[in-house]
Design an enzyme around this catalytic site. Structure first.
Site, PDB file in Angstrom:
ATOM      1  N   HIS A 221      39.442  17.062  85.860  1.00 34.11           N
ATOM      2  CA  HIS A 221      38.385  17.134  86.856  1.00 34.11           C
ATOM      3  C   HIS A 221      38.198  15.818  87.610  1.00 34.11           C
ATOM      4  CE1 HIS A 221      35.595  19.016  89.357  1.00 34.11           C
ATOM      5  NE2 HIS A 221      34.851  17.943  89.246  1.00 34.11           N
ATOM      6  N   TYR A 225      38.429  13.907  92.003  1.00 32.78           N
ATOM      7  CA  TYR A 225      37.653  12.868  92.709  1.00 32.78           C
ATOM      8  C   TYR A 225      38.497  11.625  92.966  1.00 32.78           C
ATOM      9  CZ  TYR A 225      34.025  16.170  91.923  1.00 32.78           C
ATOM     10  OH  TYR A 225      33.318  17.342  91.924  1.00 32.78           O
ATOM     11  N   HIS A 371      40.173  27.872  96.764  1.00 35.23           N
ATOM     12  CA  HIS A 371      39.236  26.733  96.626  1.00 35.23           C
ATOM     13  C   HIS A 371      39.985  25.406  96.683  1.00 35.23           C
ATOM     14  CE1 HIS A 371      36.200  24.019  95.037  1.00 35.23           C
ATOM     15  NE2 HIS A 371      36.946  23.774  93.966  1.00 35.23           N
ATOM     16  N   PHE A 372      41.085  25.314  95.921  1.00 28.36           N
ATOM     17  CA  PHE A 372      41.690  23.974  95.926  1.00 28.36           C
ATOM     18  C   PHE A 372      42.505  23.686  97.178  1.00 28.36           C
ATOM     19  CE2 PHE A 372      44.668  25.698  92.492  1.00 28.36           C
ATOM     20  CZ  PHE A 372      45.847  25.640  93.218  1.00 28.36           C
ATOM     21  N   HIS A 373      42.865  24.748  97.916  1.00 27.17           N
ATOM     22  CA  HIS A 373      43.524  24.430  99.186  1.00 27.17           C
ATOM     23  C   HIS A 373      42.523  23.983 100.251  1.00 27.17           C
ATOM     24  CE1 HIS A 373      47.184  26.203  97.430  1.00 27.17           C
ATOM     25  NE2 HIS A 373      47.773  25.385  98.270  1.00 27.17           N
ATOM     26  N   ARG A 436      45.882  34.748  89.861  1.00 21.77           N
ATOM     27  CA  ARG A 436      46.632  33.564  90.272  1.00 21.77           C
ATOM     28  C   ARG A 436      47.772  33.338  89.292  1.00 21.77           C
ATOM     29  NH1 ARG A 436      43.407  28.026  88.546  1.00 21.77           N
ATOM     30  NH2 ARG A 436      45.371  27.149  89.239  1.00 21.77           N
ATOM     31  N   ARG A 437      48.630  32.365  89.584  1.00 26.35           N
ATOM     32  CA  ARG A 437      49.769  31.998  88.728  1.00 26.35           C
ATOM     33  C   ARG A 437      50.637  33.210  88.393  1.00 26.35           C
ATOM     34  NH1 ARG A 437      45.690  28.899  85.006  1.00 26.35           N
ATOM     35  NH2 ARG A 437      45.766  26.792  85.830  1.00 26.35           N
TER      36      ARG A 437
END
Ligand code: HAS
Length: 550
Positions: A221, A225, A371-373, A436-437
């Site tokens: 996580h 950041y 979300h992560f893209h 996913r995956r």
């Protein structure tokens, strides 16, 4: 005084990192194109390469390789610009770190290509890769820390020579980013050295799965950041100068970075909300701390709006939102990070959804990939592209021509369009339950799965269209990097933009530069959030022998 021009030896260190970042983009984006086409049922891969192999290379090269090399190159150049030329021994240390990272990257990528490490970038146990893959990753991480600490020592050297003065804000933010990185790496170093390497060599028969995943997310996580903070550095320190304004508040910016040190680490369990082995109470505590980590991002949003408004009004803007019209949208150095910020509004909101009971609905679906893209793939990557337009010419003694500025605008629009199409499809398909995956499958021609493939706006076909646009944008970016590095006209006018603080800003309190206090608070929070669950996992966590699924 800050030197305007960078020392040529420092420039070489920064450039080497940036070039590696774009080599990683080149290979990683090519893998991404094929993943999108396979998943959309458009192409079938030859038998010698698997979808999961491509997915592993894509994740490792883009999420770990591109980001870390770019960040270190940017921070190193910025430290040299604001804190002064690096002493010879620290520059040598940075080269040593670079060598270790690059050797590690070659080893890890080599084992992925050889089909010995198809374990995705999260390398979840009990999937087992070749031990050399984990050793490659370890060398990469250690190398990044060596380079990072060369910068930290440079910062403390400056402090020693300038007793009583406030440190340059770029240096403050760099040190916060490296401390965050170092503290979070403890998790991945421990799991790789003491769990994965002995287990993958066969020295121990089983691995404690829940412990290894927890140590991974203790690192995983704050990793996000570590990606985000350098983008925030650009938003706080560089953008105000580019738009002809000033930084809204030095103290607020410093505090934001310190809050990330406090709250970004003891929150890894929000990636494990659906996993057994951690009790509800500890998950709840980490969910509360996750809510706290949204705070510095909201403060950043406030600060950006304030910066834009002050700059716009100084240029004569009228009315409530007139200042929006005064922003330099035709300057790619601004446009790219600005679009990056806009994407972070839904990106951040999606994160808050994930950190709630709704995670049960979206976990392990394409929603998370969406979300992560629109977090790392846009707010972070597009800001890094925006930096590239002046950073590479600054380091190579060249300039961004008006023509290349236009090409850059096309690149930015192409990337943003591709990302909007792909990530919106992913979010909607995630809500529809698409996992996913997973590679292309129709689940035995089940009607629900066939419906996912095509026929409506959010489908695996639309996702492939977005992915293809992103691939084109990535290749255009690689061309722009080559142009700015080798072919752009020579010029010594390109600057590293560093903003001044608004003249009416509050004085920065000394406490904000007292690292011991913030690091101590950070460790207290980590101990509270992790001690009891980790002791429980060590005592009761089940062990698993290795599994090879490919
Ligand atoms: Fe996340 C999963 C929660 C932020 C990346 N996240 C992931 C994964 C990645 C990732 C890679 O709680 C998947 C890992 C995997 O492979 O499994 N995330 C959050 C929360 C935030 C958040 C609460 N994530 C990020 C950032 C990332 C990132 C940043 C990369 C850089 N995330 C989660 C959770 C999961 C998760 C769960 C696990 C889910 C699961 O089930 O597995 C927060 O930090 C977000 C706070 C952000 C804001 C937005 C502030 C907006 C700003 C823009 C201002 C705009 C301006 C422009 C000024 C509150 C600063 C104005 C212009 C106009 C025109 C209006």
């Amino acid at each position: 005084m800050m030197p305007e021009k960078i020392n040529q030896f420092d420039a070489k260190v920064a450039l080497a990192h940036l070039w590696m970042a774009f080599i990683a983009i080149f290979i990683g984006a090519t893998c991404g194109l094929f993943q999108g086409l396979v998943r959309g049922g458009v192409v079938v891969l030859p038998s010698w390469v698997s979808y999961y192999q491509l997915l592993t290379a894509h994740g490792v090269l883009l999420a770990i390789g591109f980001t870390t090399y770019f960040i270190l190159g940017f921070l190193y150049a910025g430290m040299s610009r604001t804190t002064g030329t690096f002493p010879h021994h620290l520059r040598k240390t940075a080269w040593l770190g670079f060598a270790s990272m690059t050797f590690g990257t070659i080893v890890a990528t080599g084992f992925i290509i050889a089909g010995q490490a198809t374990v995705l970038y999260t390398f979840y146990a009990p999937l087992k890769a070749s031990p050399w893959y984990y050793i490659g990753l370890a060398l990469f991480i250690v190398g990044s820390l060596v380079t990072g600490f060369a910068m930290v020592f440079h910062y403390f050297g400056w402090r020693k020579q300038h007793k009583g003065q406030s440190t340059p804000i770029f240096g403050h933010m760099t040190v916060a980013t490296i401390f965050l990185w170092a503290i979070s790496c403890i998790g991945v170093v421990v799991t790789v050295l003491f769990q994965f390497i002995p287990w993958s060599f066969g020295w121990v028969p089983t691995i404690n799965v829940v412990l290894s995943r927890t140590l991974f997310w203790y690192f995983g996580h704050p990793l996000v950041y570590f990606w985000l903070l350098p983008a925030y550095m650009a938003w706080y320190v560089v953008i105000p100068k580019i738009i002809g304004g000033k930084m809204f508040s030095d103290s607020l910016a410093r505090l934001v970075f310190l809050l990330f040190i406090l709250f970004s680490i003891p929150v890894g369990a929000h990636h494990q909300l659906q996993e057994a082995g951690i009790s509800q109470g500890w998950k709840y505590l980490q969910v509360c701390l996750t809510t706290m980590v949204a705070l510095p991002s909201l403060m950043t949003a406030f600060s950006m709006f304030a910066t834009f408004e002050i700059a716009g009004r100084a240029k004569g803007a009228k009315g409530l939102f007139g200042w929006f019209k005064k922003l330099p949208y035709n300057d790619v150095r601004f446009l790219a990070p600005f679009i990056a910020m806009v994407f972070f509004i839904p990106g951040g909101a999606g994160g808050i959804v994930n950190n709630s009971a709704m995670d049960a609905m979206v976990h392990n679906t394409l929603w998370i990939v969406g979300h992560f893209h629109i977090t790392v793939g846009t707010p972070v990557a597009l800001t890094f592209f925006g930096l590239t337009y002046w950073l590479i010419p600054y380091l190579t003694g060249r300039k961004l021509t008006p023509l290349m500025n236009k090409v850059g605008i096309i690149q930015t629009v192409l990337w943003a369009t591709g990302m909007a199409i792909m990530s919106t499809s992913m979010h909607l398909m995630g809500i529809a339950g698409v996992p996913r995956r997973t590679a292309y499958t129709t689940y035995g021609d089940h009607p629900t799965a066939l419906n996912w493939l095509s026929g409506h706006f959010a489908s695996e076909h639309t996702m492939a269209v977005g992915g293809a646009l992103l691939f084109m944008a990535a290749m255009l970016m690689v061309y722009i990097v080559l142009h700015l590095s080798f072919w752009a006209p020579k010029s010594d006018e390109t600057e590293f933009p560093i903003s001044e603080v608004a003249s009416d800003a509050e004085h920065t309190p000394k406490l904000l530069e007292n690292w011991k206090v913030w690091i101590a608070l950070c460790f207290i929070l980590i101990l509270i959030a992790y001690t009891i669950p980790v002791v429980d996992m060590i005592n009761n966590g089940p062990g698993s022998p290795p599994i090879r699924t490919w």
